[in-house]
Design a protein around this motif. Structure first.
Motif: not given
Length: 272
Positions: A107-116, A200-212, A233-234
């Protein structure tokens, strides 16, 4: 492994649902699910992540939450609801749950900042950039926010909602919502600011690769006017999560208004 404080809403002994609160946030958020949980025989459990030792970071942090969930629910199938940055934590805990999560609602999800290029459209872009580039300075800001939360929660609330959009404006005008949010902010920082800062610090690091790696049946719920987690982001999460089955975009809604509006529909969707 240390126990984590939690709050419980809904039915006393229903199907277990784990709610991941936002950041800043607290278990007070998921009180809105109480009546719907009772209607659909769901037990809504929310762990207070600020009570987890700050020394636990990364995968050890997510595994700690997964272990506490396993102790609480046993062999029962479990469903997750993740709100805002809590959606990021929910996704990481899914990876640690070894396929034991039945469904995931973001819900109102925050996506990885390294994804776009999401950050420029986000209301919290200055805070995110500070956490990315100057984490030690961000920790000082988090301490100031914690001080404000304990002494002047109304002021902190106004600061956080300075760029409020969509139906969140109507929510902010409601005294009951403001009281709940001030309580939420106080609870978030009741010990210190380190739990908030960790997320917050964990969120702003790259984590796009974990979604797969996350093969959980997922539904996404998002407000079209959300300027905390922009709609792009959604769209990205829907395309990147292998088992995303549905995305629901609600016109006129923003960040918190989406959470409030979709609570009954989510509980209905979880009901077997």
């Amino acid at each position: 492994m240390p126990s984590i404080e939690f709050s419980q809403f809904g039915a006393a002994d229903g199907r277990p649902v784990i709610y991941f609160h936002g950041t800043p946030g607290s278990p007070d958020e998921c009180e809105i699910f109480d009546i719907y949980g009772k209607q659909h025989q769901l037990t809504i459990i929310c762990y207070d992540r600020s009570t987890i030792a700050p020394s636990l970071q990364g995968d050890a942090y997510y595994q700690c939450i997964a272990d506490e969930i396993a102790k609480k629910v046993g062999d029962k199938p479990v469903d997750f609801i993740g709100f805002s940055i809590g959606a990021f934590v929910a996704l990481q805990v899914c990876r640690a749950m070894n396929g034991k999560v039945r469904s995931l609602h973001l819900v109102s999800a925050a996506a990885p900042l390294d994804a776009g290029n999401f950050i420029d459209a986000a209301a919290g872009k200055a805070v995110f950039r500070l956490a990315q580039n100057h984490p030690s300075t961000f920790l000082l800001l988090a301490r100031v926010q914690g001080w404000l939360a304990s002494r002047f929660p109304g002021l902190l609330l106004r600061m956080l909602f300075a760029s409020v959009a969509g139906e969140d404006r109507a929510l902010l005008a409601d005294q009951g919502f403001r009281i709940t949010m001030m309580k939420t902010l106080k609870t978030c920082f009741k010990r210190d600011s380190l739990g908030y800062a960790r997320d917050v610090i964990a969120y702003v690091q790259p984590w796009k690769a974990t979604l797969a790696d996350i093969n959980v049946d997922t539904q996404i719920w998002h407000g079209a006017e959300d300027n905390w987690s922009p709609l792009a982001m959604a769209d990205f999460l829907a395309s990147a999560l292998p088992s995303c089955s549905k995305i629901t975009v609600l016109d006129g809604l923003s960040h918190y208004s989406c959470l409030y509006r979709t609570a009954p529909a989510i509980c209905k969707a979880i009901t077997p």
